[in-house]
Design a protein around this motif. Structure first.
Motif, PDB file in Angstrom:
ATOM      1  N   CYS A  69       0.844  -1.211   0.000  1.00  0.00           N
ATOM      2  CA  CYS A  69       0.000   0.000   0.000  1.00  0.00           C
ATOM      3  C   CYS A  69       0.875   1.256   0.000  1.00  0.00           C
ATOM      4  CB  CYS A  69      -0.929   0.006   1.207  1.00  0.00           C
ATOM      5  SG  CYS A  69      -2.231  -1.242   1.101  1.00  0.00           S
ATOM      6  N   ARG A  70       1.956   1.226   0.795  1.00  0.00           N
ATOM      7  CA  ARG A  70       2.837   2.385   0.863  1.00  0.00           C
ATOM      8  C   ARG A  70       3.507   2.620  -0.490  1.00  0.00           C
ATOM      9  NH1 ARG A  70       6.217   1.106   5.333  1.00  0.00           N
ATOM     10  NH2 ARG A  70       4.415   1.621   6.608  1.00  0.00           N
ATOM     11  N   LYS A  71       3.971   1.543  -1.117  1.00  0.00           N
ATOM     12  CA  LYS A  71       4.658   1.651  -2.407  1.00  0.00           C
ATOM     13  C   LYS A  71       3.738   2.242  -3.475  1.00  0.00           C
ATOM     14  CE  LYS A  71       6.830  -1.040  -6.071  1.00  0.00           C
ATOM     15  NZ  LYS A  71       7.213  -2.388  -6.575  1.00  0.00           N
ATOM     16  N   HIS A  72       2.467   1.822  -3.458  1.00  0.00           N
ATOM     17  CA  HIS A  72       1.522   2.255  -4.504  1.00  0.00           C
ATOM     18  C   HIS A  72       0.659   3.436  -4.060  1.00  0.00           C
ATOM     19  CE1 HIS A  72       2.549  -0.968  -7.262  1.00  0.00           C
ATOM     20  NE2 HIS A  72       2.540  -1.810  -6.225  1.00  0.00           N
ATOM     21  N   LYS A  73       1.090   4.089  -2.961  1.00  0.00           N
ATOM     22  CA  LYS A  73       0.397   5.294  -2.462  1.00  0.00           C
ATOM     23  C   LYS A  73      -1.090   5.046  -2.213  1.00  0.00           C
ATOM     24  CE  LYS A  73       3.636   8.547  -4.576  1.00  0.00           C
ATOM     25  NZ  LYS A  73       4.649   7.547  -4.983  1.00  0.00           N
ATOM     26  N   LEU A  74      -1.379   3.908  -1.591  1.00  0.00           N
ATOM     27  CA  LEU A  74      -2.745   3.560  -1.193  1.00  0.00           C
ATOM     28  C   LEU A  74      -2.890   3.755   0.307  1.00  0.00           C
ATOM     29  CD1 LEU A  74      -3.167   0.187  -3.138  1.00  0.00           C
ATOM     30  CD2 LEU A  74      -4.136   2.394  -3.779  1.00  0.00           C
ATOM     31  N   HIS A  75      -4.132   3.861   0.769  1.00  0.00           N
ATOM     32  CA  HIS A  75      -4.368   3.900   2.214  1.00  0.00           C
ATOM     33  C   HIS A  75      -3.865   2.601   2.829  1.00  0.00           C
ATOM     34  CE1 HIS A  75      -6.833   7.254   1.165  1.00  0.00           C
ATOM     35  NE2 HIS A  75      -7.754   6.520   0.577  1.00  0.00           N
ATOM     36  N   PRO A  76      -3.424   2.599   4.068  1.00  0.00           N
ATOM     37  CA  PRO A  76      -3.022   1.352   4.725  1.00  0.00           C
ATOM     38  C   PRO A  76      -4.195   0.370   4.759  1.00  0.00           C
ATOM     39  CG  PRO A  76      -2.465   3.264   6.060  1.00  0.00           C
ATOM     40  CD  PRO A  76      -3.323   3.766   4.965  1.00  0.00           C
ATOM     41  N   PRO A  77      -3.918  -0.938   4.813  1.00  0.00           N
ATOM     42  CA  PRO A  77      -5.019  -1.924   4.868  1.00  0.00           C
ATOM     43  C   PRO A  77      -5.966  -1.617   6.027  1.00  0.00           C
ATOM     44  CG  PRO A  77      -2.920  -3.031   4.545  1.00  0.00           C
ATOM     45  CD  PRO A  77      -2.593  -1.585   4.815  1.00  0.00           C
ATOM     46  N   GLN A  78      -7.252  -1.670   5.737  1.00  0.00           N
ATOM     47  CA  GLN A  78      -8.275  -1.354   6.740  1.00  0.00           C
ATOM     48  C   GLN A  78      -8.699  -2.618   7.468  1.00  0.00           C
ATOM     49  OE1 GLN A  78      -9.352   2.008   7.317  1.00  0.00           O
ATOM     50  NE2 GLN A  78      -7.409   2.049   6.213  1.00  0.00           N
ATOM     51  N   PRO A  79      -8.542  -2.655   8.798  1.00  0.00           N
ATOM     52  CA  PRO A  79      -8.906  -3.862   9.541  1.00  0.00           C
ATOM     53  C   PRO A  79     -10.420  -4.073   9.530  1.00  0.00           C
ATOM     54  CG  PRO A  79      -8.391  -2.085  11.052  1.00  0.00           C
ATOM     55  CD  PRO A  79      -8.081  -1.573   9.681  1.00  0.00           C
ATOM     56  N   PHE A  80     -10.839  -5.350   9.372  1.00  0.00           N
ATOM     57  CA  PHE A  80     -12.277  -5.616   9.312  1.00  0.00           C
ATOM     58  C   PHE A  80     -12.575  -7.021   9.825  1.00  0.00           C
ATOM     59  CE2 PHE A  80     -15.972  -7.440   7.191  1.00  0.00           C
ATOM     60  CZ  PHE A  80     -16.936  -6.490   7.517  1.00  0.00           C
ATOM     61  N   THR A  81     -13.627  -7.121  10.630  1.00  0.00           N
ATOM     62  CA  THR A  81     -14.177  -8.429  10.992  1.00  0.00           C
ATOM     63  C   THR A  81     -15.688  -8.295  11.148  1.00  0.00           C
ATOM     64  OG1 THR A  81     -14.166 -10.242  12.577  1.00  0.00           O
ATOM     65  CG2 THR A  81     -13.837  -8.039  13.481  1.00  0.00           C
ATOM     66  N   CYS A  82     -16.387  -9.358  10.784  1.00  0.00           N
ATOM     67  CA  CYS A  82     -17.843  -9.351  11.006  1.00  0.00           C
ATOM     68  C   CYS A  82     -18.217 -10.421  12.022  1.00  0.00           C
ATOM     69  CB  CYS A  82     -18.593  -9.548   9.692  1.00  0.00           C
ATOM     70  SG  CYS A  82     -18.092 -10.999   8.788  1.00  0.00           S
ATOM     71  N   ASN A  83     -17.179 -11.034  12.641  1.00  0.00           N
ATOM     72  CA  ASN A  83     -17.436 -12.044  13.673  1.00  0.00           C
ATOM     73  C   ASN A  83     -17.434 -11.367  15.038  1.00  0.00           C
ATOM     74  OD1 ASN A  83     -17.762 -14.308  15.174  1.00  0.00           O
ATOM     75  ND2 ASN A  83     -15.872 -15.320  14.524  1.00  0.00           N
ATOM     76  N   THR A  84     -18.518 -10.638  15.306  1.00  0.00           N
ATOM     77  CA  THR A  84     -18.645  -9.914  16.573  1.00  0.00           C
ATOM     78  C   THR A  84     -20.027 -10.159  17.146  1.00  0.00           C
ATOM     79  OG1 THR A  84     -19.525  -7.933  15.522  1.00  0.00           O
ATOM     80  CG2 THR A  84     -17.128  -8.065  15.726  1.00  0.00           C
ATOM     81  N   THR A  85     -20.156  -9.883  18.430  1.00  0.00           N
ATOM     82  CA  THR A  85     -21.479 -10.013  19.054  1.00  0.00           C
ATOM     83  C   THR A  85     -22.301  -8.752  18.834  1.00  0.00           C
ATOM     84  OG1 THR A  85     -20.491  -9.248  21.113  1.00  0.00           O
ATOM     85  CG2 THR A  85     -20.730 -11.636  20.824  1.00  0.00           C
ATOM     86  N   GLU A  86     -21.612  -7.635  18.557  1.00  0.00           N
ATOM     87  CA  GLU A  86     -22.308  -6.363  18.336  1.00  0.00           C
ATOM     88  C   GLU A  86     -22.622  -6.174  16.859  1.00  0.00           C
ATOM     89  OE1 GLU A  86     -19.594  -3.505  19.794  1.00  0.00           O
ATOM     90  OE2 GLU A  86     -19.590  -4.275  21.836  1.00  0.00           O
ATOM     91  N   THR A  87     -23.505  -5.212  16.581  1.00  0.00           N
ATOM     92  CA  THR A  87     -23.800  -4.861  15.192  1.00  0.00           C
ATOM     93  C   THR A  87     -22.533  -4.295  14.552  1.00  0.00           C
ATOM     94  OG1 THR A  87     -26.065  -4.324  15.803  1.00  0.00           O
ATOM     95  CG2 THR A  87     -25.280  -3.484  13.689  1.00  0.00           C
ATOM     96  N   PRO A  88     -22.157  -4.788  13.366  1.00  0.00           N
ATOM     97  CA  PRO A  88     -20.920  -4.308  12.738  1.00  0.00           C
ATOM     98  C   PRO A  88     -20.947  -2.799  12.511  1.00  0.00           C
ATOM     99  CG  PRO A  88     -21.765  -6.239  11.599  1.00  0.00           C
ATOM    100  CD  PRO A  88     -22.815  -5.826  12.568  1.00  0.00           C
ATOM    101  N   SER A  89     -19.773  -2.175  12.650  1.00  0.00           N
ATOM    102  CA  SER A  89     -19.649  -0.729  12.436  1.00  0.00           C
ATOM    103  C   SER A  89     -19.818  -0.398  10.955  1.00  0.00           C
ATOM    104  CB  SER A  89     -18.278  -0.262  12.917  1.00  0.00           C
ATOM    105  OG  SER A  89     -18.038   1.060  12.479  1.00  0.00           O
ATOM    106  N   LYS A  90     -20.405   0.772  10.688  1.00  0.00           N
ATOM    107  CA  LYS A  90     -20.583   1.225   9.307  1.00  0.00           C
ATOM    108  C   LYS A  90     -19.473   2.167   8.861  1.00  0.00           C
ATOM    109  CE  LYS A  90     -25.290   0.828   7.607  1.00  0.00           C
ATOM    110  NZ  LYS A  90     -26.374   1.548   6.921  1.00  0.00           N
ATOM    111  N   ASP A  91     -18.475   2.393   9.741  1.00  0.00           N
ATOM    112  CA  ASP A  91     -17.437   3.384   9.446  1.00  0.00           C
ATOM    113  C   ASP A  91     -16.751   3.135   8.109  1.00  0.00           C
ATOM    114  OD1 ASP A  91     -18.064   4.572  11.774  1.00  0.00           O
ATOM    115  OD2 ASP A  91     -16.235   4.031  12.865  1.00  0.00           O
ATOM    116  N   ILE A  92     -16.374   1.881   7.854  1.00  0.00           N
ATOM    117  CA  ILE A  92     -15.630   1.585   6.626  1.00  0.00           C
ATOM    118  C   ILE A  92     -16.470   1.903   5.390  1.00  0.00           C
ATOM    119  CG2 ILE A  92     -16.308  -0.869   6.672  1.00  0.00           C
ATOM    120  CD1 ILE A  92     -13.033   0.613   5.268  1.00  0.00           C
ATOM    121  N   TYR A  93     -17.797   1.700   5.475  1.00  0.00           N
ATOM    122  CA  TYR A  93     -18.676   1.940   4.322  1.00  0.00           C
ATOM    123  C   TYR A  93     -18.860   3.454   4.102  1.00  0.00           C
ATOM    124  CZ  TYR A  93     -19.439  -2.935   5.396  1.00  0.00           C
ATOM    125  OH  TYR A  93     -19.235  -4.265   5.668  1.00  0.00           O
ATOM    126  N   THR A  94     -18.867   4.215   5.215  1.00  0.00           N
ATOM    127  CA  THR A  94     -18.920   5.674   5.091  1.00  0.00           C
ATOM    128  C   THR A  94     -17.645   6.177   4.417  1.00  0.00           C
ATOM    129  OG1 THR A  94     -20.243   5.785   7.099  1.00  0.00           O
ATOM    130  CG2 THR A  94     -19.206   7.833   6.381  1.00  0.00           C
TER     131      THR A  94
END
Length: 621
Positions: free
Chosen positions: A537-562
């Motif tokens: 990502c750094r070499k190609h001037k991309l954002h750093p990898p965004q951490p994501f999991t949907c294996n949670t007890t809570e409702t997944p966050s919408k931040d990444i989609y925003t």
């Protein structure tokens, strides 16, 4: 023996009985402005003495309506109607599109009795006979009426509407009128109240009914049936009875006016012109529903959400689509949009599905709006008035701003990388053990290729359509607003797919790209690729990898989609900002929250500056 058909034509034209009658009258055209229906009419005479059988057959094949003339004082001419003329005409016309027939009893001035007793059994035997009229060319009796009935038989035929033997409406007519009733029943309470009846009357006949006229109509229904009027409104049974009455009293045009206003053709099918109005969509433009369309769809939802729980139960969905000839939404829709705890489509999910259909297949959206009666209820020329065609994407990029409300995110990744989980998390579904087992049980035909929901970018509601690629990449996969490259942190070979796709298809693209480090709840392993995901990502001037999991007890966050929607809205600004940050902080270990805080601030500055410049330009003008 002559029956007087040429005399009838000449009496119509000259308004007097001719002293001398030729064997055959010349073809006559009655102009539209002198006929009650405003339709030009060509009258063609036939003479057995002058014309061959072949010429007769040609004229039959061209005719829209045929008048069979007999003499009321000549039994042989009446018998010839069934022994010769009707069989001959039927042999020369297609069974599925028979020409309407008018039986004309001429020379009524020569007899004191009527021929109707003889003719009625013939009319009952042959469904193609529209009506029978007795007239006199000599006394000019019913001459104008004869040709009016002939016009009417073409423009307002009885055949598709009514079965004389059963004395009731035909099934196809009942089906069409039932849809019209449901569309006109704006509050879906099963009756047409005075406001709805007036709106219906104004829509079809351009004039409202006076209060007394409304009461008179309802009283006619009350006198003839017990369940035709309820709570002072017209029920479906009462509505169908009224149309039966119109037809029985020879007022077919009333029913036909209603049917044609609601989009039906002569075969009681909705016309292609009604369902699929012309709409031009240039390249690089997308299609969205406009404000009025969403208001209309909201009213449709409200009228079918009987229990007011802001969701549509399976029965309510079925009721909503009763005006369709088929069920347009399959079980996959419940896995495409937001649902409640019972798995029912919510109000937001309902609007999201309409948004998806309009974006991916605008012709289908026009068809669906046609079934619901959008152009009639909103008094528009066609459903095309519900659609906004966005401007070319290149112009958006040049101007660094967009008016679009729907953005597309394509999700690419190797099999098993977590794409399906990424889609379902957008709809608020996590994949803990219980939900994961539920997802595994979903039948193949119930699975969805899409997820669509709303996100908020700087207070503006936008739709994000997320689409995964499962097997192969095509140009369509890359014609989107933002790309997600998903890899499984627990699979050492997962990131290699993302790197190859990026280098082959995306390295020179202006489409924003984000790398998603999925399944972060699992143990992260080293990827078998020359560069780590962060280094890549750094070499190609991309954002750093965004951490994501949907294996949670809570409702997944919408931040990444925003964030994805923000990148789709401001691709130029965020790409430039990301490259600047990468250059200046190449060695720094960027925390995701810090990076996105700065990215958001940067994009906000661009948005505010753009708005300020817009206002300044307005002042100059």
């Amino acid at each position: 023996t002559p029956v007087g058909k040429t005399s009838l034509i000449m009496s119509l034209v000259s308004e007097e009985f001719p002293d001398e009658v030729p064997l055959r009258a010349e073809e006559i055209t009655i102009p539209a402005d002198v006929t009650p229906e405003r339709v030009p009419t060509h009258i063609v005479d036939y003479s057995e003495a002058e014309q061959s059988d072949e010429q007769l057959y040609q004229e039959i094949s061209k005719a829209n309506v045929i008048c069979i003339v007999y003499s009321v004082n000549n039994k042989k001419s009446i018998e010839k109607v069934t022994s010769h003329w009707i069989p001959l005409i039927n042999d020369r016309t297609d069974k599925d599109s028979r020409v309407p027939l008018i039986l004309v009893g001429n020379k009524s001035d020569l007899v004191e009795h009527s021929s109707m007793e003889t003719i009625l059994p013939i009319m009952n035997q042959y469904q193609d006979i529209e009506t029978c009229v007795e007239c006199s060319a000599k006394n000019l009796k019913n001459i104008s009426e004869l040709f009016y009935y002939a016009q009417k038989a073409v423009l307002h035929p009885t055949g598709p509407l009514y079965c004389p033997e059963e004395k009731e409406l035909k099934p196809s007519c009942i089906k069409a009128l039932t849809r019209i009733f449901k569309v006109s029943d704006l509050d879906n309470d099963g009756i047409l109240n005075d406001n709805e009846l007036n709106f219906f009357q104004r829509t079809c006949f351009n004039t409202p009914l006076a209060p007394q006229a409304l009461e008179d109509v309802k009283n006619v229904v009350r006198r003839n049936m017990t369940d035709g009027v309820k709570d002072n409104g017209l029920t479906l049974k009462g509505f169908l009875f009224l149309h039966t009455l119109f037809i029985q009293r020879g007022r077919h045009e009333t029913t036909w006016t209603v049917l044609r206003r609601f989009g039906y053709d002569d075969d009681l099918e909705l016309t292609q012109e009604y369902l699929f109005p012309m709409i031009k969509i240039p390249a690089d433009c997308t299609t969205e529903l406009n404000h009025n369309a969403y208001l209309f769809l909201q009213s449709v939802f409200d009228k079918h959400d009987k229990d007011r729980d802001c969701a549509l139960s399976p029965e309510e969905v079925k009721d909503l689509f009763k005006v369709f000839p088929y069920m347009p939404w399959g079980p996959d829709v419940n896995n495409t949009v937001c649902t409640n705890d019972q798995g029912w489509i919510t109000y937001q999910g309902y609007l999201s599905q309409w948004t998806l259909t309009t974006y991916l297949d605008v012709q289908r959206s026009l068809e669906y709006l046609g079934y619901l009666g959008y152009s009639i209820i909103y008094e528009q020329e066609s459903q095309a008035a519900a659609i906004t065609v966005t401007r070319n994407k290149r112009i958006d990029l040049q101007k660094k701003q967009t008016q679009r409300s729907v953005f597309r995110c394509n999700v690419l990744g190797a099999r098993g990388s977590g794409k399906s989980g990424f889609l379902q998390a957008f709809l608020g579904r996590n994949l803990n053990l219980e939900d994961f087992s539920r997802q595994k049980r979903i039948r193949e035909d119930h699975k969805s290729l899409y997820a669509i929901s709303t996100t908020y970018v700087y207070g503006q509601e936008k739709y994000l359509l997320v689409m995964p690629d499962f097997d192969f990449l095509s140009e369509a996969d890359l014609a989107c607003d933002v790309v997600c490259l998903v890899y499984d942190v627990n699979n050492p070979r997962s990131f290699e797919y993302c790197a190859k796709v990026y280098k082959q298809y995306l390295i020179d693209s202006k489409t924003p790209c984000v790398v998603i480090a999925a399944k972060l709840d699992l143990h992260e392993v080293r990827q078998h690729y020359s560069l780590s995901p962060h280094e890549f990502c750094r070499k190609h001037k991309l954002h750093p990898p965004q951490p994501f999991t949907c294996n949670t007890t809570e409702t997944p966050s919408k931040d990444i989609y925003t964030r994805l929607t923000t990148m789709a809205m401001y691709p130029v600004q965020l790409n430039r900002l990301c490259k600047d940050l990468t250059q200046h902080m190449a060695q720094a270990d960027l925390k995701n929250s810090t990076f996105w805080l700065r990215a958001s601030v940067g994009a906000t500055v661009f948005a505010v500056l753009g708005f300020a410049m817009y206002r300044a330009l307005l002042k100059q003008r």
